[in-house]
Design a protein around this motif. Structure first.
Motif, PDB file in Angstrom:
ATOM      1  N   MET A   1       0.814  -1.197   0.000  1.00 24.90           N
ATOM      2  CA  MET A   1       0.000   0.000   0.000  1.00 24.90           C
ATOM      3  C   MET A   1       0.861   1.266   0.000  1.00 24.90           C
ATOM      4  O   MET A   1       0.434   2.296  -0.488  1.00 24.90           O
ATOM      5  CB  MET A   1      -0.912  -0.021   1.224  1.00 24.90           C
ATOM      6  CG  MET A   1      -2.139   0.800   1.044  1.00 24.90           C
ATOM      7  SD  MET A   1      -2.994   0.348  -0.448  1.00 24.90           S
ATOM      8  CE  MET A   1      -4.626   0.613  -0.012  1.00 24.90           C
ATOM      9  N   ASN A   2       2.065   1.189   0.536  1.00 18.56           N
ATOM     10  CA  ASN A   2       2.945   2.355   0.564  1.00 18.56           C
ATOM     11  C   ASN A   2       3.524   2.658  -0.810  1.00 18.56           C
ATOM     12  O   ASN A   2       4.021   3.755  -1.038  1.00 18.56           O
ATOM     13  CB  ASN A   2       4.078   2.141   1.560  1.00 18.56           C
ATOM     14  CG  ASN A   2       3.579   2.146   2.984  1.00 18.56           C
ATOM     15  OD1 ASN A   2       2.550   2.741   3.274  1.00 18.56           O
ATOM     16  ND2 ASN A   2       4.307   1.476   3.867  1.00 18.56           N
ATOM     17  N   SER A   3       3.496   1.698  -1.720  1.00 15.74           N
ATOM     18  CA  SER A   3       4.078   1.923  -3.042  1.00 15.74           C
ATOM     19  C   SER A   3       3.099   2.608  -4.002  1.00 15.74           C
ATOM     20  O   SER A   3       3.506   3.076  -5.061  1.00 15.74           O
ATOM     21  CB  SER A   3       4.531   0.593  -3.641  1.00 15.74           C
ATOM     22  OG  SER A   3       3.411  -0.243  -3.855  1.00 15.74           O
TER      23      SER A   3
ATOM     24  N   PRO B   1       1.353   5.597  -3.722  1.00 16.11           N
ATOM     25  CA  PRO B   1       1.662   7.010  -3.994  1.00 16.11           C
ATOM     26  C   PRO B   1       2.943   7.188  -4.799  1.00 16.11           C
ATOM     27  O   PRO B   1       3.016   8.065  -5.664  1.00 16.11           O
ATOM     28  CB  PRO B   1       1.806   7.624  -2.601  1.00 16.11           C
ATOM     29  CG  PRO B   1       1.076   6.730  -1.691  1.00 16.11           C
ATOM     30  CD  PRO B   1       1.202   5.358  -2.279  1.00 16.11           C
ATOM     31  N   VAL B   2       3.937   6.361  -4.539  1.00 12.74           N
ATOM     32  CA  VAL B   2       5.195   6.461  -5.275  1.00 12.74           C
ATOM     33  C   VAL B   2       4.970   6.148  -6.749  1.00 12.74           C
ATOM     34  O   VAL B   2       5.457   6.850  -7.638  1.00 12.74           O
ATOM     35  CB  VAL B   2       6.256   5.517  -4.664  1.00 12.74           C
ATOM     36  CG1 VAL B   2       7.507   5.479  -5.517  1.00 12.74           C
ATOM     37  CG2 VAL B   2       6.582   5.935  -3.241  1.00 12.74           C
ATOM     38  N   SER B   3       4.205   5.099  -7.017  1.00 11.76           N
ATOM     39  CA  SER B   3       3.959   4.740  -8.417  1.00 11.76           C
ATOM     40  C   SER B   3       3.114   5.804  -9.115  1.00 11.76           C
ATOM     41  O   SER B   3       3.331   6.095 -10.294  1.00 11.76           O
ATOM     42  CB  SER B   3       3.286   3.368  -8.502  1.00 11.76           C
ATOM     43  OG  SER B   3       2.031   3.384  -7.855  1.00 11.76           O
TER      44      SER B   3
END
Length: 78
Positions: free
Chosen positions: A1-3, A5-7
């Motif tokens: 789930m943390n990836s 926003p990065v993606s």
């Protein structure tokens, strides 16, 4: 789930970069196509647009200060 926003940020940067590249390329090619334009006309139009921008910026600044005075804000410099 943390990836997620990065993606999304990486995708956004890629899409905007490609869009800016294509926009610059299109404007450059269009400028080469219509190179017969008079330089004076382009400069005059630039001056008109610039002066309209400066005038509207001062108008917004003036209206902001007037609105602040109208609602009772103290804008004095001490």
């Amino acid at each position: 789930m943390n990836s997620i926003p990065v993606s999304f940020v990486i995708f956004k940067v890629l899409v905007l970069s490609v869009g800016m590249y294509l926009a610059v390329k299109w404007h450059y090619e269009r400028g080469q196509k219509y190179k017969n334009q008079k330089t004076a006309a382009v400069v005059l139009t630039s001056i008109k647009v610039g002066s309209a921008f400066v005038a509207s910026a001062f108008l917004v600044l003036f209206l902001t200060f007037e609105f602040c005075k109208w609602i009772g804000l103290d804008l004095t410099m001490r």
